[in-house]
Scaffold this active site. Structure first.
Site, PDB file in Angstrom:
ATOM      1  N   SER A  22    -100.813  -9.131 -19.434  1.00 48.01           N
ATOM      2  CA  SER A  22     -99.661  -8.509 -18.789  1.00 48.01           C
ATOM      3  C   SER A  22     -98.605  -9.564 -18.471  1.00 48.01           C
ATOM      4  O   SER A  22     -98.914 -10.600 -17.880  1.00 48.01           O
ATOM      5  CB  SER A  22    -100.129  -7.815 -17.514  1.00 48.01           C
ATOM      6  OG  SER A  22     -99.031  -7.243 -16.878  1.00 48.01           O
ATOM      7  N   GLY A  23     -97.393  -9.285 -18.865  1.00 48.47           N
ATOM      8  CA  GLY A  23     -96.305 -10.208 -18.577  1.00 48.47           C
ATOM      9  C   GLY A  23     -96.108 -11.260 -19.653  1.00 48.47           C
ATOM     10  O   GLY A  23     -95.247 -12.133 -19.536  1.00 48.47           O
ATOM     11  N   THR A  67     -93.931  -6.159 -24.702  1.00 43.86           N
ATOM     12  CA  THR A  67     -92.913  -5.106 -24.783  1.00 43.86           C
ATOM     13  C   THR A  67     -91.583  -5.692 -25.247  1.00 43.86           C
ATOM     14  O   THR A  67     -90.890  -5.101 -26.079  1.00 43.86           O
ATOM     15  CB  THR A  67     -92.763  -4.415 -23.417  1.00 43.86           C
ATOM     16  OG1 THR A  67     -94.070  -3.973 -23.019  1.00 43.86           O
ATOM     17  CG2 THR A  67     -91.828  -3.245 -23.481  1.00 43.86           C
ATOM     18  N   GLY A  97    -102.988  -6.058 -22.704  1.00 47.29           N
ATOM     19  CA  GLY A  97    -103.862  -7.168 -23.080  1.00 47.29           C
ATOM     20  C   GLY A  97    -105.078  -7.228 -22.164  1.00 47.29           C
ATOM     21  O   GLY A  97    -105.207  -6.444 -21.214  1.00 47.29           O
ATOM     22  N   GLU A 155    -107.465  -7.895 -19.312  1.00 49.31           N
ATOM     23  CA  GLU A 155    -107.137  -8.016 -17.885  1.00 49.31           C
ATOM     24  C   GLU A 155    -108.337  -8.460 -17.079  1.00 49.31           C
ATOM     25  O   GLU A 155    -109.412  -7.867 -17.200  1.00 49.31           O
ATOM     26  CB  GLU A 155    -106.618  -6.677 -17.338  1.00 49.31           C
ATOM     27  CG  GLU A 155    -105.174  -6.417 -17.703  1.00 49.31           C
ATOM     28  CD  GLU A 155    -104.591  -5.170 -17.042  1.00 49.31           C
ATOM     29  OE1 GLU A 155    -105.344  -4.469 -16.348  1.00 49.31           O
ATOM     30  OE2 GLU A 155    -103.400  -4.921 -17.258  1.00 49.31           O
ATOM     31  N   SER A 208     -94.084  -3.922 -15.985  1.00 45.83           N
ATOM     32  CA  SER A 208     -95.360  -3.872 -16.699  1.00 45.83           C
ATOM     33  C   SER A 208     -95.589  -2.489 -17.308  1.00 45.83           C
ATOM     34  O   SER A 208     -95.422  -1.460 -16.645  1.00 45.83           O
ATOM     35  CB  SER A 208     -96.481  -4.208 -15.714  1.00 45.83           C
ATOM     36  OG  SER A 208     -97.710  -4.198 -16.383  1.00 45.83           O
ATOM     37  N   SER A 209     -95.944  -2.509 -18.593  1.00 42.62           N
ATOM     38  CA  SER A 209     -96.228  -1.213 -19.242  1.00 42.62           C
ATOM     39  C   SER A 209     -97.571  -0.727 -18.718  1.00 42.62           C
ATOM     40  O   SER A 209     -98.566  -1.433 -18.847  1.00 42.62           O
ATOM     41  CB  SER A 209     -96.322  -1.389 -20.750  1.00 42.62           C
ATOM     42  OG  SER A 209     -95.279  -2.207 -21.196  1.00 42.62           O
ATOM     43  N   ASN A 224     -96.083  -8.587 -13.561  1.00 43.10           N
ATOM     44  CA  ASN A 224     -94.916  -8.311 -14.390  1.00 43.10           C
ATOM     45  C   ASN A 224     -94.045  -7.277 -13.692  1.00 43.10           C
ATOM     46  O   ASN A 224     -94.538  -6.232 -13.277  1.00 43.10           O
ATOM     47  CB  ASN A 224     -95.421  -7.790 -15.761  1.00 43.10           C
ATOM     48  CG  ASN A 224     -94.284  -7.508 -16.724  1.00 43.10           C
ATOM     49  OD1 ASN A 224     -93.115  -7.665 -16.387  1.00 43.10           O
ATOM     50  ND2 ASN A 224     -94.637  -7.089 -17.934  1.00 43.10           N
TER      51      ASN A 224
HETATM   52  N1  LIG Z   1     -88.583 -13.386 -25.461  1.00 43.57           N
HETATM   53  C1  LIG Z   1     -88.282 -13.332 -24.183  1.00 43.57           C
HETATM   54  N2  LIG Z   1     -87.174 -13.900 -23.727  1.00 43.57           N
HETATM   55  C2  LIG Z   1     -86.849 -13.856 -22.418  1.00 43.57           C
HETATM   56  N3  LIG Z   1     -87.623 -13.265 -21.492  1.00 43.57           N
HETATM   57  C3  LIG Z   1     -88.768 -12.676 -21.882  1.00 43.57           C
HETATM   58  C4  LIG Z   1     -89.152 -12.670 -23.252  1.00 43.57           C
HETATM   59  N4  LIG Z   1     -90.315 -12.016 -23.338  1.00 43.57           N
HETATM   60  C5  LIG Z   1     -90.641 -11.629 -22.067  1.00 43.57           C
HETATM   61  N5  LIG Z   1     -89.700 -12.012 -21.212  1.00 43.57           N
HETATM   62  C6  LIG Z   1     -89.691 -11.788 -19.736  1.00 43.57           C
HETATM   63  O1  LIG Z   1     -90.986 -11.461 -19.370  1.00 43.57           O
HETATM   64  C7  LIG Z   1     -91.061 -10.189 -18.751  1.00 43.57           C
HETATM   65  C8  LIG Z   1     -92.342  -9.505 -19.144  1.00 43.57           C
HETATM   66  O2  LIG Z   1     -92.350  -9.193 -20.466  1.00 43.57           O
HETATM   67  P1  LIG Z   1     -92.989  -7.857 -21.023  1.00 43.57           P
HETATM   68  O3  LIG Z   1     -92.628  -6.723 -20.173  1.00 43.57           O
HETATM   69  O4  LIG Z   1     -92.649  -7.789 -22.419  1.00 43.57           O
HETATM   70  O5  LIG Z   1     -94.485  -8.174 -20.870  1.00 43.57           O
HETATM   71  P2  LIG Z   1     -95.704  -7.346 -21.415  1.00 43.57           P
HETATM   72  O6  LIG Z   1     -96.503  -8.258 -22.229  1.00 43.57           O
HETATM   73  O7  LIG Z   1     -95.219  -6.126 -22.057  1.00 43.57           O
HETATM   74  O8  LIG Z   1     -96.488  -7.010 -20.109  1.00 43.57           O
HETATM   75  P3  LIG Z   1     -97.296  -5.701 -19.743  1.00 43.57           P
HETATM   76  O9  LIG Z   1     -98.593  -5.822 -20.436  1.00 43.57           O
HETATM   77  O10 LIG Z   1     -97.389  -5.812 -18.316  1.00 43.57           O
HETATM   78  O11 LIG Z   1     -96.487  -4.585 -20.186  1.00 43.57           O
HETATM   79  C9  LIG Z   1     -89.855  -9.473 -19.249  1.00 43.57           C
HETATM   80  O12 LIG Z   1     -89.426  -8.510 -18.306  1.00 43.57           O
HETATM   81  C10 LIG Z   1     -88.843 -10.590 -19.384  1.00 43.57           C
HETATM   82  O13 LIG Z   1     -88.244 -10.862 -18.151  1.00 43.57           O
HETATM   83 MG   LIG Z   2     -95.289  -4.219 -21.665  1.00 42.51          MG
END
Ligand SMILES: Nc1ncnc2c1ncn2[C@@H]1O[C@H](COP(=O)(O)OP(=O)(O)OP(=O)(O)O)[C@@H](O)[C@H]1O
Ligand SMILES: [Mg+2]
Length: 1064
Positions: free
Chosen positions: A124-125, A129, A425, A427, A177-178, A174
């Site tokens: 997560s994070g 996404t 992912g 956890e 977070s999705s 996050n």
């Molecule tokens: N390529 C990137 N460039 C800049 N910031 C990023 C990038 N990827 C992620 N982030 C930052 O990290 C935060 C978390 O990313 P994201 O929501 O994609 O995580 P995730 O893997 O989908 O987590 P979850 O499993 O909780 O959904 C985003 O809101 C953003 O602020």
């Molecule tokens: Mg996500």
């Protein structure tokens, strides 16, 4: 670039050049872990990540797998320019990027016509996404688009904010977070509609197919996995409920909130206060609300849909605020405010809802009984309602989005797909519950898939192909998957069994059952089964699974409830009766009559994962492994411990080992040879021998080093991607030269055939024209010969009557006479020439001649002046009188007659006076011969209108009235003598008068005209008799001689000798 491409041929020199270019880009660490010197060292791996991360190089490859480290800051690497840079370019040519993965999948889909999927994993994070959004944006920008496609692109992009509003929440890890798993298919119109029927895959498609291949995104489909519904009713400290609740409260217009019965304060709602974190600095709920509202309309939600949807969201908040009190141990609702709102917003009966929230319907022996609930039961019933309503609405939302993304053209179902998997992912929390169990199970399955697709199948293939290869030791996590999912013996089956079992099953009995059934499993431990050391780290209500990625303790509390996911029947009934259209679709009445228990949450999840595996297995996968650099969402900080953990459970080191040991690329000999045969003169254009030998010849020519490739039984294996890429590049260059050659050949051919065509056409025209000319000439010659023959025949028969033999000749003679005549007509009346006519035309010729003459005369007459006419009239009269009769007449013809020979000054005024009013018409000097002795005396002869007067100087000697003039005599010779005869009985006259005029013809003509005695002029031969005075007769004798002589002869006659002027 183009220049560089041109130089790329498969030779060592070029290879060296390309590799140096690669190193130049690799300033910081290595951009592909495969190039790591010490590839087995985790420390070296992490160091490489760190170095690059420090320089904002967040992407690194392990072969074709992309490792991405969340930068937690905006990097300027996602611009349109960047997208263009990666478009259609090989992986290794540019630095690693998420766009390269996206582009590679897109191109593979196009060239290999195989559906693709991009699996994005990480905790997560870590940025899953965000990565999936970047990929979607890349396709939206770089794929071809029409107007219709633009709509689909917009909808694909806009589905994200909507799904995130309803399915994402702020967690400790996050801020966005999705809280659900998402698999999204993007459908591209890449396949040829009937190619599979009409063409074999080995033969190239016809050009018109290529035109149809747009490669534009034409639709999409989303599958959602296990939404974390528990968040609707409870959030851990520092976490929030789903974004939509806060967005509505913060951003909703006053009117809307009033209608929904909401206050603009999240603290008012029980479901929003649990985490004690209504506001987050990184989130702007108000502006997000606007984004979501707009996105909803782009996706195709109308106002009614939105209203019904918001009614549900508000209702969930109202449900949360339903307060219970206790009455004799039974729960009752203390305030009906929420019930009122709920009944209005959901269109349900308030009393029925109140009863459903406080009672449970039991069916015992076919009878329905309402059993009151205690406080705890009522609260959980209420929460179950909220979760069920929200959960089902979320599924409805996904379906609705799917409907709007559905491929518009039904008749054209044949599309290619790129799937994007953005799923939770692995956890590991302090306290892990049912949700973490499911999520980690999902990750075990994905790892299993990864093993299936890469490690295991790869090794099996090497074996099958007889390639010597040292097996890479990797952990096959199938054993853990089995532990969870095996029928009857797996954890899910045991959980289900406990859920369904009658009697007092509980989470603890479930734990005991686990111990009994899977207690001996090497990857399963409980407090009871553990050794002393482990026991210290475990609670009594926990079981531990030794996941491939690490150990996780799960607390069994709530497992049964969450797995059952039960909603009391009467609450279901109330929802089925709702007038809200969305709820109506979410709660189906058939569900009520269905006696079969619905599948448990874990079983449903297991089934959906099995389906997901099937979907992914059918596609060519690409991997994006996301890593989170620290737990505090900070840019720059690189937490090595945290990262090492992720590197481990993402299996990156194993991944790298297999990559290094294995081969990046393999193809069947025939496919490889077919593709690259043009790069070697021996294999181009066709290789006659065995395919394997052909490939061996080809790679030898290309200069592959022995360590770069292996030849198997049916395939060639290429170890490094760059080897293949350089070959691809060489092919690309070669294609240009082949294309140029083909073009030149084709142009030559087409020009030649054009020229041939022109030539043939010219020759046929020439031949045709020559034929025409020759025929014309022959015809003319034939006609000429005919004419000559007819002419000759006609000539022979010319004297015969008109007959077929001579008619042409005669006609010709006639025609040529007339044509000649037409050209040679006499020019004037005096011109007497006239062509001699042929016999047949004598008469016509004569007529024509006369006509011509008449015509000339007529036109001559029309042209003459009155004076000339008068002259001619006189000449006519002269001619009538003298022509052929008097010798000097011809001499007079060319001499013009004058009006008078004597003018006023030649006449004596006395004479004029004597004449009085009598007008003088003509005067001429004459010689008068006396009657006696014929003496010549000069006199003037004047002609008036009534008489001829002889004048001697001043005297009118004699007047002869024209009435008295009996006649005039003249000789036929050339002399000028004439006699005017007067009556002899007239005493006034002294006898006939003998006169001589030098202009005798003119003078006599004038006298004849004035006296109107034209017929009274006698022209005598030999002699003239005339009367002298008193009846005596005189004679004038005329004889021709040499010169004019007038004298009295001896015989008393007047003798006149006149020269002969015209021989007669
Ligand atoms: N390529 C990137 N460039 C800049 N910031 C990023 C990038 N990827 C992620 N982030 C930052 O990290 C935060 C978390 O990313 P994201 O929501 O994609 O995580 P995730 O893997 O989908 O987590 P979850 O499993 O909780 O959904 C985003 O809101 C953003 O602020
Ligand atoms: Mg996500």
């Amino acid at each position: 670039m183009e220049n560089r491409r041109n130089q790329v041929v498969a030779s060592d020199g070029v290879r060296a050049m390309m590799e140096s270019a690669l190193t130049a880009r690799d300033r910081v660490g290595v951009q592909d872990f495969v190039l790591l010197e010490n590839y087995t060292s985790e420390a070296a791996f992490i160091e490489n990540l760190r170095k690059r991360f420090k320089e904002n190089l967040i992407y690194t490859y392990i072969g074709s797998v992309l490792v991405s480290v969340n930068p937690y800051k905006d990097l300027e690497i996602y611009t349109k320019n960047h997208m263009e840079r990666y478009r259609g370019v090989n992986f290794y040519e540019v630095s690693p990027h998420i766009y390269a993965v996206a582009d590679n999948s897109y191109r593979s889909m196009r060239t290999e016509r195989k559906d693709q999927c991009i699996l994005i994993s990480g905790e997560s994070g870590a940025g899953k996404t965000e990565a999936s959004k970047k990929i979607l944006q890349y396709y939206a920008v770089t794929c071809p688009a029409s107007e219709q496609v633009q709509t689909i692109k917009d909808r694909l992009l806009q589905s994200n904010p909507v799904l995130e509003a309803f399915g994402n929440a702020k967690t400790l890890r996050n801020d966005n977070s999705s809280r659900f798993g998402k698999y999204m298919d993007i459908q591209f119109d890449f396949k040829y509609p009937s190619l599979t029927h009409s063409c074999s895959s080995s033969s190239p498609p016809p050009p018109w197919y290529l035109l149809r291949r747009q490669g534009a995104p034409m639709g999409g489909h989303i599958i959602n996995y296990l939404l974390e519904k528990s968040r609707v009713v409870h959030q851990n400290h520092g976490e929030r409920n789903f974004h939509i609740f806060y967005q509505l409260i913060e951003g909703g217009e006053e009117d809307l909130l009033r209608r929904l019965g909401l206050e603009r304060n999240p603290q008012q709602y029980q479901y929003l206060v649990k985490g004690n974190c209504p506001k987050v600095s990184s989130i702007n709920d108000r502006s997000d609300w606007k984004v979501v509202r707009k996105a909803l309309s782009v996706i195709g939600f109308n106002e009614d849909d939105v209203e019904e949807l918001l009614n549900i969201i508000a209702s969930v908040l109202h449900v949360g605020n339903v307060q219970y009190g206790a009455e004799d141990g039974n729960a009752c609702i203390t305030s009906d405010t929420q019930i009122k709102y709920l009944s209005r917003l959901l269109g349900v009966n308030g009393t029925v809802l109140t009863e459903a929230l406080t009672h449970k319907k039991i069916i015992a022996k076919g009878e329905e009984l309402m059993s009151p609930l205690n406080l705890e039961q009522a609260s959980s019933a209420r929460d179950a309602l909220a979760k069920a309503v929200y959960g089902r609405t979320f599924t409805w939302l996904v379906n609705k989005i799917n409907a709007s993304l559905a491929y518009a053209d039904d008749s054209y179902k044949n599309y290619s797909v790129i799937g994007l998997l953005d799923i939770y992912g692995f956890e590991v929390f302090q306290h892990n519950s049912f949700e973490q169990f499911c999520i980690n199970y999902c990750n075990e399955k994905l790892q299993q898939l990864f093993i299936e697709l890469t490690l295991k199948s790869e090794q099996e293939e090497y074996e099958a192909e007889g390639i010597t290869w040292e097996p890479v030791q990797y952990f096959n996590n199938k054993i853990i998957c089995d532990l969870v999912e095996e029928k009857f013996k797996g954890i899910v089956s045991i959980l289900d069994e406990e859920c369904l079992r009658p009697g007092d099953a509980s989470d603890i009995t479930f734990l005991e059952k686990l111990e009994n059934t899977v207690g001996g499993h090497p990857h399963f431990v409980t407090h009871k089964l553990a050794d002393a050391k482990t026991r210290k780290l475990m609670g009594r209500e926990e079981f531990r699974l030794l996941h491939y990625a690490g150990e996780v303790n799960y607390n069994v509390n709530g497992f049964l409830d969450k797995n059952n996911d039960l909603l009391f029947r009467n609450l279901k009934e109330v929802m089925c009766m709702s007038e809200n259209k969305i709820l109506n679709q979410c709660f189906n009445r058939e569900e009520l009559s269905d006696k079969k228990r619905p599948d448990t949450a874990a079983t449903q999840f297991k089934a959906s994962l099995a389906k997901l595996m099937e979907i992914l297995m059918s596609k060519e996968p690409s991997y994006v492994r996301c890593i989170k650099p620290n737990d505090s969402k900070q840019a720059v900080r690189f937490d090595e411990v945290l990262i090492r953990h992720q590197v481990k459970y993402l299996g990156l080191m194993e991944n790298l080992r297999v990559r290094r040991a294995g081969f990046a690329y393999r193809r069947r000999y025939e496919v490889f040879l077919q593709r690259y045969k043009s790069l070697c003169p021996d294999t181009w254009p066709t290789w006659q021998g065995k395919q394997a030998d052909g490939v061996a010849t080809l790679v030898k020519h290309l200069g592959y080093k022995p360590e770069e490739y292996k030849l198997g039984r049916s395939k060639i294996f290429i170890r490094f991607p760059k080897t293949l890429f350089s070959t691809e590049e060489a092919l690309e260059t070669r294609k240009h030269s082949i294309a140029t050659k083909l073009q030149a050949g084709w142009r030559g051919y087409s020009q030649r055939s054009k020229y041939q065509k022109l030539r043939t056409a010219a020759i046929s025209i020439q031949a045709w024209w020559r034929g025409i000319l020759a025929r014309r000439r022959a015809k003319r010659r034939r006609q000429a010969a005919d004419t000559i023959r007819r002419f000759i025949k006609g000539f022979i028969y010319r004297h015969k009557d008109r007959c077929p033999e001579n008619e042409y000749f005669l006609d010709y003679v006639r025609f040529s006479f007339l044509m000649k005549l037409h050209r040679n007509l006499p020019k004037n009346v005096l011109d007497k020439s006239w062509p001699t006519p042929p016999a047949a035309l004598t008469e016509a010729s004569e007529h024509l001649r006369k006509l011509s003459m008449q015509n000339m005369v007529w036109s001559y007459c029309k042209k003459i002046s009155p004076e000339w006419k008068h002259q001619l009239e006189q000449k006519m009269i002269a001619s009538e009188i003298f022509k052929d009769k008097k010798d000097n007449y011809p001499q007079s013809v060319p001499k013009l007659f004058v009006s008078t020979r004597l003018n006023g000054e030649d006449l004596n005024p006395k004479v004029l006076q004597a004449l009085g009013t009598e007008k003088m018409k003509y005067a001429v000097p004459v010689t008068k011969y006396d009657r006696k002795g014929y003496k010549a005396r000069p006199r003037q002869l004047l002609l008036t209108s009534s008489s001829a007067v002889i004048v001697e100087e001043t005297k009118l000697k004699q007047r002869i009235d024209y009435g008295d003039l009996k006649g005039i005599s003249v000789s036929s010779l050339s002399d000028g003598l004439f006699v005017l005869h007067v009556p002899s009985d007239d005493n006034k006259q002294k006898g006939d008068v003998v006169l001589q005029s030098d202009h005798v013809i003119e003078t006599l003509t004038k006298i004849a005209i004035c006296s109107d005695k034209i017929h009274s002029i006698n022209i005598n031969q030999g002699s003239i008799k005339f009367t002298l005075a008193q009846g005596k007769e005189g004679i004038i004798d005329f004889t021709p001689g040499s010169e004019l002589l007038v004298a009295k002869a001896k015989n008393g006659h007047l003798s006149v000798t006149a020269p002969r002027l015209n021989s007669r």
